[in-house]
Every structure is written in C-alpha cells, then in structure tokens.
Design a protein around this motif. Structure first.
Motif, PDB file in Angstrom:
ATOM      1  N   GLN A   1       0.828  -1.205   0.000  1.00  0.00           N
ATOM      2  CA  GLN A   1       0.000   0.000   0.000  1.00  0.00           C
ATOM      3  C   GLN A   1       0.864   1.257   0.000  1.00  0.00           C
ATOM      4  OE1 GLN A   1      -2.366  -0.491   3.530  1.00  0.00           O
ATOM      5  NE2 GLN A   1      -3.963  -1.644   2.465  1.00  0.00           N
ATOM      6  N   LEU A   2       1.874   1.279   0.854  1.00  0.00           N
ATOM      7  CA  LEU A   2       2.746   2.448   0.947  1.00  0.00           C
ATOM      8  C   LEU A   2       3.522   2.675  -0.347  1.00  0.00           C
ATOM      9  CD1 LEU A   2       4.030   1.862   4.568  1.00  0.00           C
ATOM     10  CD2 LEU A   2       2.537   3.726   3.819  1.00  0.00           C
ATOM     11  N   ASN A   3       3.907   1.595  -1.018  1.00  0.00           N
ATOM     12  CA  ASN A   3       4.647   1.706  -2.270  1.00  0.00           C
ATOM     13  C   ASN A   3       3.740   1.890  -3.478  1.00  0.00           C
ATOM     14  OD1 ASN A   3       7.253   1.520  -1.263  1.00  0.00           O
ATOM     15  ND2 ASN A   3       7.240  -0.706  -1.312  1.00  0.00           N
ATOM     16  N   GLY A   4       2.442   1.631  -3.321  1.00  0.00           N
ATOM     17  CA  GLY A   4       1.519   1.737  -4.445  1.00  0.00           C
ATOM     18  C   GLY A   4       1.759   0.664  -5.497  1.00  0.00           C
ATOM     19  N   CYS A   5       2.181  -0.520  -5.067  1.00  0.00           N
ATOM     20  CA  CYS A   5       2.488  -1.609  -6.000  1.00  0.00           C
ATOM     21  C   CYS A   5       1.233  -2.449  -6.252  1.00  0.00           C
ATOM     22  CB  CYS A   5       3.610  -2.481  -5.438  1.00  0.00           C
ATOM     23  SG  CYS A   5       4.017  -3.861  -6.524  1.00  0.00           S
ATOM     24  N   VAL A   6       0.619  -2.256  -7.405  1.00  0.00           N
ATOM     25  CA  VAL A   6      -0.614  -2.965  -7.743  1.00  0.00           C
ATOM     26  C   VAL A   6      -0.372  -4.471  -7.803  1.00  0.00           C
ATOM     27  CG1 VAL A   6      -2.426  -3.227  -9.482  1.00  0.00           C
ATOM     28  CG2 VAL A   6      -1.530  -0.966  -8.955  1.00  0.00           C
ATOM     29  N   PHE A   7       0.742  -4.883  -8.380  1.00  0.00           N
ATOM     30  CA  PHE A   7       1.063  -6.313  -8.445  1.00  0.00           C
ATOM     31  C   PHE A   7       1.138  -6.893  -7.035  1.00  0.00           C
ATOM     32  CE2 PHE A   7       4.217  -9.703  -8.187  1.00  0.00           C
ATOM     33  CZ  PHE A   7       3.648 -10.629  -9.036  1.00  0.00           C
ATOM     34  N   CYS A   8       1.852  -6.197  -6.144  1.00  0.00           N
ATOM     35  CA  CYS A   8       2.025  -6.688  -4.775  1.00  0.00           C
ATOM     36  C   CYS A   8       0.698  -6.727  -4.020  1.00  0.00           C
ATOM     37  CB  CYS A   8       3.019  -5.805  -4.023  1.00  0.00           C
ATOM     38  SG  CYS A   8       4.654  -5.763  -4.778  1.00  0.00           S
ATOM     39  N   LEU A   9      -0.188  -5.771  -4.298  1.00  0.00           N
ATOM     40  CA  LEU A   9      -1.496  -5.754  -3.643  1.00  0.00           C
ATOM     41  C   LEU A   9      -2.350  -6.939  -4.089  1.00  0.00           C
ATOM     42  CD1 LEU A   9      -2.247  -1.943  -3.760  1.00  0.00           C
ATOM     43  CD2 LEU A   9      -1.839  -3.320  -1.708  1.00  0.00           C
ATOM     44  N   ASP A  10      -2.163  -7.381  -5.319  1.00  0.00           N
ATOM     45  CA  ASP A  10      -2.933  -8.512  -5.835  1.00  0.00           C
ATOM     46  C   ASP A  10      -2.344  -9.868  -5.434  1.00  0.00           C
ATOM     47  OD1 ASP A  10      -4.822  -6.943  -7.040  1.00  0.00           O
ATOM     48  OD2 ASP A  10      -3.892  -7.003  -9.017  1.00  0.00           O
ATOM     49  N   TRP A  11      -1.068  -9.893  -5.079  1.00  0.00           N
ATOM     50  CA  TRP A  11      -0.379 -11.134  -4.722  1.00  0.00           C
ATOM     51  C   TRP A  11      -0.862 -11.630  -3.366  1.00  0.00           C
ATOM     52  CZ3 TRP A  11       2.703 -14.548  -7.012  1.00  0.00           C
ATOM     53  CH2 TRP A  11       3.408 -15.449  -6.226  1.00  0.00           C
ATOM     54  N   ARG A  12      -0.998 -12.930  -3.205  1.00  0.00           N
ATOM     55  CA  ARG A  12      -1.341 -13.536  -1.916  1.00  0.00           C
ATOM     56  C   ARG A  12      -0.292 -14.568  -1.568  1.00  0.00           C
ATOM     57  NH1 ARG A  12      -3.345  -9.657  -1.943  1.00  0.00           N
ATOM     58  NH2 ARG A  12      -5.521  -9.086  -1.992  1.00  0.00           N
ATOM     59  N   THR A  13       0.332 -14.386  -0.423  1.00  0.00           N
ATOM     60  CA  THR A  13       1.355 -15.314   0.034  1.00  0.00           C
ATOM     61  C   THR A  13       0.717 -16.635   0.421  1.00  0.00           C
ATOM     62  OG1 THR A  13       2.659 -13.483   0.886  1.00  0.00           O
ATOM     63  CG2 THR A  13       3.187 -15.668   1.739  1.00  0.00           C
ATOM     64  N   GLU A  14       1.333 -17.713  -0.005  1.00  0.00           N
ATOM     65  CA  GLU A  14       0.878 -19.049   0.360  1.00  0.00           C
ATOM     66  C   GLU A  14       2.012 -19.753   1.092  1.00  0.00           C
ATOM     67  OE1 GLU A  14      -0.263 -23.108  -1.961  1.00  0.00           O
ATOM     68  OE2 GLU A  14      -1.121 -21.261  -2.736  1.00  0.00           O
ATOM     69  N   ARG A  15       1.677 -20.360   2.214  1.00  0.00           N
ATOM     70  CA  ARG A  15       2.677 -21.108   2.978  1.00  0.00           C
ATOM     71  C   ARG A  15       2.078 -22.458   3.333  1.00  0.00           C
ATOM     72  NH1 ARG A  15       4.592 -18.074   8.123  1.00  0.00           N
ATOM     73  NH2 ARG A  15       5.447 -16.637   6.596  1.00  0.00           N
ATOM     74  N   ASP A  16       2.730 -23.500   2.904  1.00  0.00           N
ATOM     75  CA  ASP A  16       2.255 -24.868   3.159  1.00  0.00           C
ATOM     76  C   ASP A  16       0.821 -25.071   2.691  1.00  0.00           C
ATOM     77  OD1 ASP A  16       4.720 -25.522   4.374  1.00  0.00           O
ATOM     78  OD2 ASP A  16       4.020 -24.717   6.293  1.00  0.00           O
ATOM     79  N   GLY A  17       0.485 -24.491   1.543  1.00  0.00           N
ATOM     80  CA  GLY A  17      -0.842 -24.638   0.962  1.00  0.00           C
ATOM     81  C   GLY A  17      -1.919 -23.780   1.596  1.00  0.00           C
ATOM     82  N   VAL A  18      -1.533 -22.882   2.502  1.00  0.00           N
ATOM     83  CA  VAL A  18      -2.503 -22.034   3.210  1.00  0.00           C
ATOM     84  C   VAL A  18      -2.298 -20.582   2.804  1.00  0.00           C
ATOM     85  CG1 VAL A  18      -3.249 -21.236   5.487  1.00  0.00           C
ATOM     86  CG2 VAL A  18      -2.540 -23.600   5.179  1.00  0.00           C
TER      87      VAL A  18
END
Length: 122
Positions: free
Chosen positions: A54-71
């Motif tokens: 949000q602070l960087n205004g990165c649209v790609f990063c805002l759309d990305w969702r981190t997944e860890r161990d399938g969660v």
C-alpha cells in the motif's frame, strides 16, 4: 509509474527478464530469502507485506497472496490491512506487523533509500 507491456508478453517475465534482466535474478533471490527466513506467522507476514505494498503503491504486490504450506490468509485479514487504524481484526502481533518498526516503513522505497543514505554516511 506505468510500464507498457508489448502484446503477447507475460508482464512479470517481460519486466524482470527483459527490462532489467540482471536485477530480476537478484530481486527474485532477495524475495525468496525474505519468504524463506521470516520469523513472522503467515497472518502477520501478509499484513506487513500488504501494508508495504500500500505504501509503495504496487498494484502487483497488492494482488499477490502469500501461500505457505498450501494455506493463504483469509480475505477478511487482507481487507483489514486497508482499515488498519480502526479494525479490530488484528491481535497485537498483527497490529505490530502493520504499524511498528521494523515493519513496514523501513521496507518501502523511501525507507530503503533512507537506509542506503545512512549506510553511505556511516
């Protein structure tokens, strides 16, 4: 900033592979290290990462969702980052990840520039 992506090109592959090929590999390795060596839980990690986006205004990063161990983090937690000042969706660890140093301001572009300047002056 807007970047024109040629027709038929994958946006990520084009930017990191063709526009900045040397930087792309280094940035990828840095990113992988952050994801691999974090001491934060998934909810806190994702909250801090989204706040930085949000602070960087990165649209790609805002759309990305981190997944860890399938969660992945539930949508409500993601929405709460936008309303971090007023939401009751975070426990103390989640709120700290969004508001307290070293997360997130030092990781923004301005924070990285400031850290680099401090290192040069040291």
């Amino acid at each position: 900033m807007s970047i024109g992506i040629p027709e038929g090109k994958d946006p990520i592959g084009y930017v990191w592979g063709e526009m900045v090929p040397g930087t792309g590999v280094a940035a990828s390795n840095l990113s992988l290290a952050v994801y691999s060596h974090t001491t934060l839980g998934l909810r806190e990690f994702e909250a801090a990462r989204l706040r930085i986006a949000q602070l960087n205004g990165c649209v790609f990063c805002l759309d990305w969702r981190t997944e860890r161990d399938g969660v992945k983090v539930e949508a409500e937690s993601i929405d709460a980052v936008t309303e971090w000042r007023t939401t009751d969706a975070f426990d103390s660890a989640g709120r700290s990840a969004v508001t307290q140093p070293p997360y997130p301001e030092p990781m923004t572009s301005a924070g990285i520039r400031a850290a680099s300047a401090i290192e040069l002056l040291a």
